[in-house]
Design a protein around this motif. Structure first.
Motif, PDB file in Angstrom:
ATOM      1  N   THR A  84     -39.708 -42.163 -16.060  1.00 19.55           N
ATOM      2  CA  THR A  84     -39.506 -43.121 -14.966  1.00 19.55           C
ATOM      3  C   THR A  84     -40.821 -43.445 -14.278  1.00 19.55           C
ATOM      4  O   THR A  84     -41.111 -44.607 -13.971  1.00 19.55           O
ATOM      5  CB  THR A  84     -38.481 -42.566 -13.947  1.00 19.55           C
ATOM      6  OG1 THR A  84     -37.216 -42.484 -14.605  1.00 19.55           O
ATOM      7  CG2 THR A  84     -38.354 -43.468 -12.728  1.00 19.55           C
ATOM      8  N   ASP A 136     -34.559 -48.507 -17.513  1.00 18.53           N
ATOM      9  CA  ASP A 136     -34.589 -47.071 -17.250  1.00 18.53           C
ATOM     10  C   ASP A 136     -33.190 -46.482 -17.374  1.00 18.53           C
ATOM     11  O   ASP A 136     -32.388 -46.587 -16.459  1.00 18.53           O
ATOM     12  CB  ASP A 136     -35.164 -46.811 -15.850  1.00 18.53           C
ATOM     13  CG  ASP A 136     -35.515 -45.340 -15.651  1.00 18.53           C
ATOM     14  OD1 ASP A 136     -35.225 -44.522 -16.552  1.00 18.53           O
ATOM     15  OD2 ASP A 136     -36.073 -45.016 -14.582  1.00 18.53           O
ATOM     16  N   GLU A 137     -32.898 -45.867 -18.496  1.00 18.71           N
ATOM     17  CA  GLU A 137     -31.594 -45.264 -18.783  1.00 18.71           C
ATOM     18  C   GLU A 137     -30.457 -46.184 -18.348  1.00 18.71           C
ATOM     19  O   GLU A 137     -29.559 -45.762 -17.611  1.00 18.71           O
ATOM     20  CB  GLU A 137     -31.489 -43.906 -18.064  1.00 18.71           C
ATOM     21  CG  GLU A 137     -32.752 -43.072 -18.216  1.00 18.71           C
ATOM     22  CD  GLU A 137     -32.493 -41.631 -18.631  1.00 18.71           C
ATOM     23  OE1 GLU A 137     -31.350 -41.308 -18.979  1.00 18.71           O
ATOM     24  OE2 GLU A 137     -33.450 -40.858 -18.630  1.00 18.71           O
TER      25      GLU A 137
END
Ligand code: ADP
Ligand code: MG
Length: 360
Positions: A45, A160-161
């Motif tokens: 991240t 991000d995910e």
């Protein structure tokens, strides 16, 4: 569309005590789908936030093509980001959510309308434009978030995910959809996940991260077939690669209570290690049990005697835990396997699929 280059990128927190990102060098090609894969806390991240401009690097540089963007504010980078928490605005309709980034950029009203409908159609949410997020399912909300990200036609798409809040079935479906969408738009994409299956199925290339560093970058099959470290070897693939301590002798590997005979050509490669301890790796899917399951693609096999210690019947596959001397080794076989705990078996190892790693 643009190539993204990270040059010795670092981000330290708490006066240097936390090395979140610790010298990352990585080039993401124009139009590429790159997956940043690694365990929780490895710096994924933070890397993405630096590319987005949400975090200033401690050291290093970020390039979009010939343009250095290291210290540019996010709005001057023409990037879009999709987060795990969908972050769609609850007080706006789907239409208003998707239109928002265009309004900020002061697009004319008819251009906004055209683009919103284009993005909504790509994500198959044309029928939901008048709804509010509360009236949507999790999967639909995530589609809105993706539509809002692509509507500006960003140079770089950062994710991000984005699927980790969806249930397993929806996650698999969205995986394919995002991949197809990216292939169609050809937007340079950096996709963060801790899920190795997502990485394998979506990435043109995978960059495997651990402890702030990129350990290996390559196409999924390369990272799977030729992992450069025990970390990468065991992070990619499930069930994970068996890793056993052995020592190299002339003609075989000596483990704790077992021996793996080696053909001459492989022995030649390992000759410098004779007398030394190494880590031996073999994936569960690169072994089989004689008389139970044959693998036609196995070119050369080596036999090993063992005893069944535990059976995991998964329906599609069976994972056998086999006692090999003092070690336990997992073997993955297709379908149902009529073997019971305690049974003596002969394992056939695909000797061309073994790995040897330095102990360190
Ligand atoms: P990942 O996304 O791979 O889970 P992160 O990039 O979020 O990892 O975090 C990497 C490391 O940096 C972790 O140890 C995390 O606790 C730490 N970290 C992240 N952001 C901050 C911050 N703002 N202040 C202090 N430590 C941070
Ligand atoms: Mg994270």
């Amino acid at each position: 569309m643009v190539e993204v280059r990270l040059e010795n990128l670092k981000k330290y927190f708490d006066g240097g005590k936390v090395k979140a990102v610790d010298g990352v060098n990585l080039t993401i090609k124009d139009g590429e789908f790159l997956v940043l894969l690694g365990p929780s806390g490895c710096g994924k991240t933070t890397t993405l936030r630096m590319i987005a401009g949400l975090e200033e690097p401690t050291e290093g540089r970020i390039w979009f093509g010939d343009r250095e963007v290291t210290y540019l504010p996010p709005k001057d980078r023409n990037i879009s980001m999709v987060f795990q928490s969908y972050a769609v605005w609850p007080h706006m309709t789907v239409y208003e959510n998707i239109a928002f980034p265009l309004q900020i950029r002061k697009f004319p009203r008819d251009e906004i309308d055209k683009r919103v409908r284009w993005a909504a159609e790509l994500l198959q949410i044309e029928g939901l434009l008048d709804r509010y997020p509360a009236q949507l399912s999790g999967g639909q909300r995530q589609r809105v978030a993706v539509a809002r990200a692509i509507v500006v036609e960003p140079d770089v798409l950062l994710m991000d995910e984005p699927l980790s809040n969806l249930d397993a079935k929806l996650r698999v479906a969205m995986r394919a959809e995002i991949k197809k969408l990216q292939t169609r738009l050809k937007v340079t994409t950096i996709y963060v996940t801790h899920d190795q299956v997502e990485a394998m199925t979506m990435g043109d290339r995978i960059a495997v991260m651990n402890a702030g560093k990129v350990l290996q970058v390559g196409p999924p099959t390369e990272v799977y077939l030729k992992p450069n470290s025990v970390f990468v070897a065991t992070f990619i693939g499930a069930p994970e690669m068996n890793i056993l301590e052995v020592s190299v002798a002339d003609g075989y590997l000596e483990g704790r209570g077992f021996r793996i005979e080696l053909p001459d050509d492989i022995m030649e490669i390992l000759r410098p290690y004779i007398g030394k301890g190494v880590l031996f790796g073999i994936r569960p899917e690169h072994m089989t049990v004689e008389g139970v399951s044959e693998m036609s693609h196995m070119r050369r096999t080596v036999r090993l005697r063992g005893r069944v210690d535990f059976v995991e019947a998964l329906g599609t596959d069976t994972i056998l835990h086999v006692k090999l001397g003092d070690e336990l080794i997992k073997v993955k076989l297709p379908g149902h396997v009529p073997l019971e705990v305690g049974k003596e078996v002969t394992l056939l190892l695909d000797i061309d699929m073994i790995h040897v790693f330095d102990k360190s």
